[in-house]
Design a protein around this motif. Sequence first.
Motif, PDB file in Angstrom:
ATOM      1  N   THR A  68       0.833  -1.203   0.000  1.00 25.31           N
ATOM      2  CA  THR A  68       0.000   0.000   0.000  1.00 25.31           C
ATOM      3  C   THR A  68       0.870   1.256   0.000  1.00 25.31           C
ATOM      4  O   THR A  68       0.465   2.304  -0.520  1.00 25.31           O
ATOM      5  CB  THR A  68      -0.940  -0.010   1.220  1.00 25.31           C
ATOM      6  N   GLY A  69       2.074   1.167   0.541  1.00 24.80           N
ATOM      7  CA  GLY A  69       2.994   2.300   0.505  1.00 24.80           C
ATOM      8  C   GLY A  69       3.305   2.723  -0.919  1.00 24.80           C
ATOM      9  O   GLY A  69       3.390   3.926  -1.227  1.00 24.80           O
ATOM     10  N   TYR A  70       3.504   1.752  -1.816  1.00 27.13           N
ATOM     11  CA  TYR A  70       3.724   2.082  -3.222  1.00 27.13           C
ATOM     12  C   TYR A  70       2.520   2.819  -3.807  1.00 27.13           C
ATOM     13  O   TYR A  70       2.664   3.807  -4.541  1.00 27.13           O
ATOM     14  CB  TYR A  70       3.941   0.808  -4.033  1.00 27.13           C
ATOM     15  N   LEU A  71       1.328   2.317  -3.525  1.00 29.22           N
ATOM     16  CA  LEU A  71       0.120   2.922  -4.086  1.00 29.22           C
ATOM     17  C   LEU A  71      -0.060   4.346  -3.575  1.00 29.22           C
ATOM     18  O   LEU A  71      -0.411   5.248  -4.347  1.00 29.22           O
ATOM     19  CB  LEU A  71      -1.104   2.077  -3.731  1.00 29.22           C
ATOM     20  N   LEU A  72       0.165   4.554  -2.281  1.00 26.83           N
ATOM     21  CA  LEU A  72       0.047   5.900  -1.718  1.00 26.83           C
ATOM     22  C   LEU A  72       1.062   6.846  -2.347  1.00 26.83           C
ATOM     23  O   LEU A  72       0.756   8.011  -2.631  1.00 26.83           O
ATOM     24  CB  LEU A  72       0.240   5.848  -0.202  1.00 26.83           C
ATOM     25  N   LEU A  73       2.268   6.356  -2.577  1.00 28.51           N
ATOM     26  CA  LEU A  73       3.276   7.175  -3.234  1.00 28.51           C
ATOM     27  C   LEU A  73       2.822   7.558  -4.642  1.00 28.51           C
ATOM     28  O   LEU A  73       2.953   8.717  -5.063  1.00 28.51           O
ATOM     29  CB  LEU A  73       4.604   6.413  -3.291  1.00 28.51           C
ATOM     30  N   GLY A  74       2.278   6.583  -5.372  1.00 30.25           N
ATOM     31  CA  GLY A  74       1.789   6.869  -6.708  1.00 30.25           C
ATOM     32  C   GLY A  74       0.637   7.853  -6.708  1.00 30.25           C
ATOM     33  O   GLY A  74       0.549   8.741  -7.569  1.00 30.25           O
ATOM     34  N   LEU A  75      -0.270   7.715  -5.740  1.00 28.29           N
ATOM     35  CA  LEU A  75      -1.363   8.679  -5.614  1.00 28.29           C
ATOM     36  C   LEU A  75      -0.824  10.087  -5.377  1.00 28.29           C
ATOM     37  O   LEU A  75      -1.311  11.070  -5.961  1.00 28.29           O
ATOM     38  CB  LEU A  75      -2.293   8.276  -4.473  1.00 28.29           C
ATOM     39  N   ALA A  76       0.174  10.199  -4.524  1.00 28.95           N
ATOM     40  CA  ALA A  76       0.777  11.508  -4.252  1.00 28.95           C
ATOM     41  C   ALA A  76       1.384  12.088  -5.522  1.00 28.95           C
ATOM     42  O   ALA A  76       1.204  13.278  -5.835  1.00 28.95           O
ATOM     43  CB  ALA A  76       1.841  11.387  -3.162  1.00 28.95           C
ATOM     44  N   VAL A  77       2.088  11.271  -6.276  1.00 29.65           N
ATOM     45  CA  VAL A  77       2.704  11.732  -7.524  1.00 29.65           C
ATOM     46  C   VAL A  77       1.628  12.140  -8.530  1.00 29.65           C
ATOM     47  O   VAL A  77       1.738  13.169  -9.200  1.00 29.65           O
ATOM     48  CB  VAL A  77       3.605  10.641  -8.115  1.00 29.65           C
ATOM     49  N   GLY A  78       0.573  11.343  -8.626  1.00 32.19           N
ATOM     50  CA  GLY A  78      -0.490  11.648  -9.575  1.00 32.19           C
ATOM     51  C   GLY A  78      -1.257  12.911  -9.243  1.00 32.19           C
ATOM     52  O   GLY A  78      -1.899  13.501 -10.128  1.00 32.19           O
ATOM     53  N   ARG A  79      -1.207  13.342  -8.002  1.00 33.34           N
ATOM     54  CA  ARG A  79      -1.848  14.598  -7.602  1.00 33.34           C
ATOM     55  C   ARG A  79      -0.948  15.809  -7.893  1.00 33.34           C
ATOM     56  O   ARG A  79      -1.358  16.943  -7.691  1.00 33.34           O
ATOM     57  CB  ARG A  79      -2.191  14.567  -6.114  1.00 33.34           C
ATOM     58  N   MET A  80       0.258  15.560  -8.344  1.00 35.15           N
ATOM     59  CA  MET A  80       1.169  16.651  -8.692  1.00 35.15           C
ATOM     60  C   MET A  80       0.956  17.063 -10.153  1.00 35.15           C
ATOM     61  O   MET A  80       0.430  16.289 -10.956  1.00 35.15           O
ATOM     62  CB  MET A  80       2.627  16.201  -8.485  1.00 35.15           C
ATOM     63  N   PRO A  81       1.388  18.260 -10.524  1.00 34.26           N
ATOM     64  CA  PRO A  81       1.253  18.705 -11.920  1.00 34.26           C
ATOM     65  C   PRO A  81       2.286  18.017 -12.812  1.00 34.26           C
ATOM     66  O   PRO A  81       3.408  18.504 -12.988  1.00 34.26           O
ATOM     67  CB  PRO A  81       1.484  20.213 -11.834  1.00 34.26           C
TER      68      PRO A  81
END
Length: 429
Positions: A205-218
């Motif tokens: 889940t740590g990977y997924l949360l990291l990806g979510l954070a990146v996807g919320r960036m411009p």
Amino acid sequence: MSSTPAPVPAAAPSPPSATGRTRLLGVDAARGLALLGMMGTHLVSSTADDGGVSWVYEVFSGRASALFAVLAGVGLALATGRTRPPRGRDLRAARAGVLARAGVIAAVGLAVGLAPGNIYVILVYYGLLFAVGSLFVGLGARTLAVLAATWLVLSPVASHLLRQLLVGPPGAPSYDVPSPASLLDPVGLLTGLALTGVYPVLTWTGYLLLGLAVGRMPLDRARTAVGLLVTGVVLAVAAPLASAAALGAAGGTRVLAESVPASWGLTDLDRALAVFLPGSTPTTSWAWLLVDTPHSATPFDLLATSGSALAALGLALLVASAGPVVRLTAGEPRPLGTLLLVPLAAAGSATLTLYTLHVLTAGTTSAVAGQEGAWVLHAAAAVVIGLALREAGSRGPLEHLAFRASAAARRWAAGGSAAPGTPGPRVRR
């Protein structure tokens, strides 16, 4: 009849700029790289001709699947508001859509689990991972980044403690590939998916949360891409060095050798530490959490592979907008880097379909073409099929199924009308 007022229609989203489209193509290209890397670790031996670790495992073991998981989080963010997390009814619709997509992925994974072979199929784990991710799609980039960093460091500790409690001191791993028969033992299935399997959802889940954070960036900004690349390289280099220092201070591999459980079958410890551990580490000693081994899901492994994932994505985003602007067809001009990434991006835009085909045909093609030959064949097929789908302006069949299920769930959660942000017809990127 409910007296709830009808929602005010949201303003139509602005079409993405040419720069935005080219950088999103970079996301697909990174996903294609992850797919081809996973194919390589499935098809090519971990042993080189000289008895050492093969270059395929040196490069891709642990890293390819981690990149795939991080990009799953990026995809969730892009599908649920991009830089603007959904709120209220939009959030309910987004969560319903993610859960529907999770159900399709898990169902496909259970069916694929019936196929013969030695591949640890990841899809059912991904289904549960997406379901967990639905809880976090309403968060912003900064909150997600902090949560991801905390999760990557602390979830291995939680796994260590929970496996001691639930499955005994050795923390025995599970090598089972989930299939429909697994549903007859739901507790065992969930334990394997969450804790003891090769891709344990608790730590992943740590990977997924990291990806979510990146996807919320411009992601359409060069500064974001450079930041991802630099941060990724630092993590990918620093985590293994820190692991080596910490393990050395704790007594090195000697302390691990003294606590190897027989049930784990680690007869060649040095080789196992260089190649693969089955999703977790033994719980017989806390020193195991200091290793940096592919698929060990220790803090150092999770941080190092997160770093390589961020670096790969950042590099792909930069390449997608690099070079002179050219026009090879009647379409709009594109940077040369975009054109160079099209084959990888084509494969990366239909990964559910292509991964499934890969698993179903891996045994046959390996028997006919050999290990390296089968990898080349699978990689070429992924690119050709991806390009054909791209030319047709179509999704892969399994992607289409997941999209339809997600769109229907979003409409239902939004009260029968199309939910704001529901993806429209697929466009070429």
